[in-house]
Write a protein that holds these residues in place. Structure first.
Motif, PDB file in Angstrom:
ATOM      1  N   GLN A  40       0.815  -1.219   0.000  1.00  0.00           N
ATOM      2  CA  GLN A  40       0.000   0.000   0.000  1.00  0.00           C
ATOM      3  C   GLN A  40       0.854   1.277   0.000  1.00  0.00           C
TER       4      GLN A  40
ATOM      5  N   ASP B 209      -6.030   1.497   4.662  1.00  0.00           N
ATOM      6  CA  ASP B 209      -6.759   2.379   3.745  1.00  0.00           C
ATOM      7  C   ASP B 209      -7.193   3.666   4.449  1.00  0.00           C
ATOM      8  N   ASP B 210      -7.695   3.535   5.674  1.00  0.00           N
ATOM      9  CA  ASP B 210      -8.128   4.715   6.437  1.00  0.00           C
ATOM     10  C   ASP B 210      -6.956   5.649   6.721  1.00  0.00           C
TER      11      ASP B 210
ATOM     12  N   THR C 218      -6.035   7.583   3.519  1.00  0.00           N
ATOM     13  CA  THR C 218      -7.027   8.589   3.106  1.00  0.00           C
ATOM     14  C   THR C 218      -7.321   9.588   4.212  1.00  0.00           C
ATOM     15  N   ASP C 219      -6.532   9.503   5.291  1.00  0.00           N
ATOM     16  CA  ASP C 219      -6.730  10.398   6.435  1.00  0.00           C
ATOM     17  C   ASP C 219      -8.175  10.330   6.946  1.00  0.00           C
ATOM     18  N   ASN C 220      -8.665   9.077   7.025  1.00  0.00           N
ATOM     19  CA  ASN C 220     -10.059   8.859   7.415  1.00  0.00           C
ATOM     20  C   ASN C 220     -10.143   7.932   8.632  1.00  0.00           C
TER      21      ASN C 220
END
Length: 575
Positions: free
Chosen positions: A22, A165-166, A169-171
């Motif tokens: 990633q 993934d979070d 994506t800064d999520n």
């Protein structure tokens, strides 16, 4: 984004691979796992031994995230402050429940119908940080620790992809734990491993399944049966649907491969018996050894024995990894002559004792030694140096029995080892004082670590080869300290060197295995080496004479005196 990863095992490897896929820059992997090290070497990651100065390593390499994955160490706040963003930990339980260690095992023991895993932020507490991701899944009726761990692994990998993934994506979303529902299982919490017939058949069955870690290390040990004042290991315990018609603990039927025994509700089938050392015992042999019969009511261990076993388990649990590491490298030193493992029936069995008489002038020299060691220390050093020299080994490995190991082994009826590994590697250029210091250091360390459960050799795959070797050969030489000879129970295949602080020294052995004249010769050489050591304490250990002056004269001079006068009248070449 940059990160370090700390922990061990295949889950760490899988998650590190995901991070790289990633786009994370993995600046290093911190571990003591050889499998992880091999992975790092293959993939080109920097490997950092977790015993090194981690704070300095991490400070020198600024990074964003620290991922703690199957990491058994509590990270100090000084480390937690170093990531620019977060430290994220994997936990194999559904927090806030099952914080601590071995969550899957305790979930099975407690009869849970579901389990889960958690990714969470790390704070100053233990498994108390805010939750990032969680997965919950069902526990099947036939679940074992190995199968539940496999489910946890799959859930951890799947959910970690979402965590990454979070982050990218800064999520990243978190929620605090509701600590009112918290349960915690400490490393030294141990289950009762003896079969309790007052329990249900399903409870005992569940305990046996929880103890099934497959090919992975089992941190707890094996199920135990108390029979005829002896513990036996049970590797199979299956609840049946047949209702008990007799009092709990009654042997209902003795079958070729298992016993059927009443519990508080249904019959329990138990089998695959072993001795505490791991030797397989057939049903027929079990009955012969113990007089077991159908209709017999199996008793429970006395409450005092149970408490002694619990106390020993808690005391020794914190030293378990030390003994695993010690046993992995344990290669018992033998004598330069073979033992007869076929017992000689013409000689009387039992123990023979040879008293060790230390010459008065040696005693006087020992008193003059400016060292904190006791007389027994010097005798022990001389014995170990002698064994290493005779066997041409740089290090010497023997068994060691102390007052503590004997007490724990006796109180627990042999559940814990009476003899523990004792290993010394000498500096052969050094003298007596340095040798005494090395031996004393090992003795202090070994005594501090108490002892280990006998079934550690069976429950840890890394120790299976050691278990086989010890089963075949035993420990040829054991050292008994701080007790008198009549208190030292000598294993049949061993020679015991008994050293007490009361100035009573002996060698004990089984003459049907160890010829008495060989043992006597060893004692004579031992005393000769001791005399030479204390007479010249500064001489290097490697040069201490093992021969008397007469023997040296015979071997080095007399046997080499082969010159023969050649007749003056004889030609060099005869026709």
């Amino acid at each position: 984004m940059t990160c370090f990863v700390i922990g061990e095992g295949t889950l760490l490897i899988g998650c590190t691979t995901i991070l790289c896929q990633q786009g994370f820059q993995v600046k290093g992997v911190i571990s003591q796992d050889q499998q992880v090290r091999s992975y790092c070497d293959k993939e080109g990651f920097r490997y950092v031994d977790s015993s090194s100065d981690l704070k300095s390593v991490l400070e020198e390499n600024p990074f964003d995230f620290l991922f703690s994955i199957t990491n058994g160490y509590i990270l100090p706040e000084a480390i937690l402050r170093l990531p620019r963003q977060h430290t994220i930990n994997y936990h194999d339980g559904p927090l806030p429940a099952y914080a601590g260690v071995h969550a899957t095992f305790w979930a099975l023991i407690n009869g849970e119908t579901t389990h889960g895993i958690t990714w969470h932020l790390v704070d100053a507490g233990i498994d108390t940080g805010a939750i990032i991701k969680q997965r919950v899944f069902p526990i099947e009726v036939s679940e074992t620790s190995i199968s539940l761990n496999a489910k946890s692994y799959t859930a951890a990998i799947d959910s970690f992809r979402e965590v990454v993934d979070d982050l990218l994506t800064d999520n990243l979303k978190t929620h605090p734990q509701n600590l009112t529902g918290r349960s915690y299982y400490a490393r030294n919490k141990r289950p009762d491993l003896f079969i309790n017939w007052a329990q249900s058949a399903a409870d005992i069955d569940r305990l046996q399944r929880a103890l099934d870690f497959g090919f992975h290390p089992n941190p707890f040990g094996c199920l135990k049966l108390w029979l005829n004042n002896t513990f036996f290991q049970v590797r199979k315990a299956v609840a049946t649907t047949t209702k008990s018609q007799t009092p709990a603990g009654t042997v209902v039927s003795i079958l070729p491969n298992n016993l059927l025994v009443s519990t508080k509700d249904n019959l329990l089938a138990i089998g695959e018996f072993q001795s505490l050392s791991g030797e397989a015992i057939s049903i027929e042999s079990l009955c012969e050894q113990t007089g077991l019969r159908e209709g017999q009511l199996l008793a429970q261990p006395d409450s005092e024995i149970i408490e002694d076993c619990r106390d020993a388990g808690k005391e020794c649990a914190r030293h378990q990894q030390y003994w695993i590491n010690k046993l992995v490298g344990f290669q018992p030193t033998g004598f330069p002559w073979p033992a007869s493992h076929e017992i000689n029936k013409d000689r009387k069995p039992g123990c023979t004792y040879i008293d060790i008489s230390v010459p008065d002038f040696v005693k006087a020299l020992l008193e003059e030694q400016n060292s904190p060691g006791t007389r027994a220390d010097y005798l022990l050093v001389a014995a170990l140096v002698m064994l290493a020299r005779l066997t041409d080994r740089l290090a010497v490995h023997v068994g060691f029995q102390s007052t503590t190991t004997r007490r724990i082994a006796t109180d627990t009826h042999g559940l814990f080892a009476e003899y523990v590994p004792f290993a010394v590697e000498f500096d052969w250029e050094a003298g007596l004082e340095e040798a005494v210091a090395v031996v004393r250091q090992e003795q202090v360390e070994v005594e501090k670590r108490l002892t280990f459960a006998q079934d550690l050799l069976i429950s840890q795959p890394a120790l299976h080869s050691v278990a086989h070797e010890l089963s075949e050969r035993g420990i040829p030489i054991i050292i008994c300290c701080d007790q008198s000879a009549d208190e030292c129970i000598v294993p049949e295949k061993s020679i015991a060197i008994i050293l007490t602080d009361e100035a009573k020294y002996q060698v004990a052995f089984n003459p049907s295995i160890w010829p008495a004249h060989w043992v006597s010769e060893f004692v004579n050489r031992w005393m000769l080496l001791l005399e030479n050591m204390v007479f010249q304490p500064k001489q290097p250990l490697k040069t201490i004479p093992l021969l008397t002056q007469t023997e040296r004269q015979r071997i080095l001079v007399d046997w080499n005196n082969t010159a023969v006068a050649y007749p003056a009248t004889s030609p060099f070449i005869s026709s």
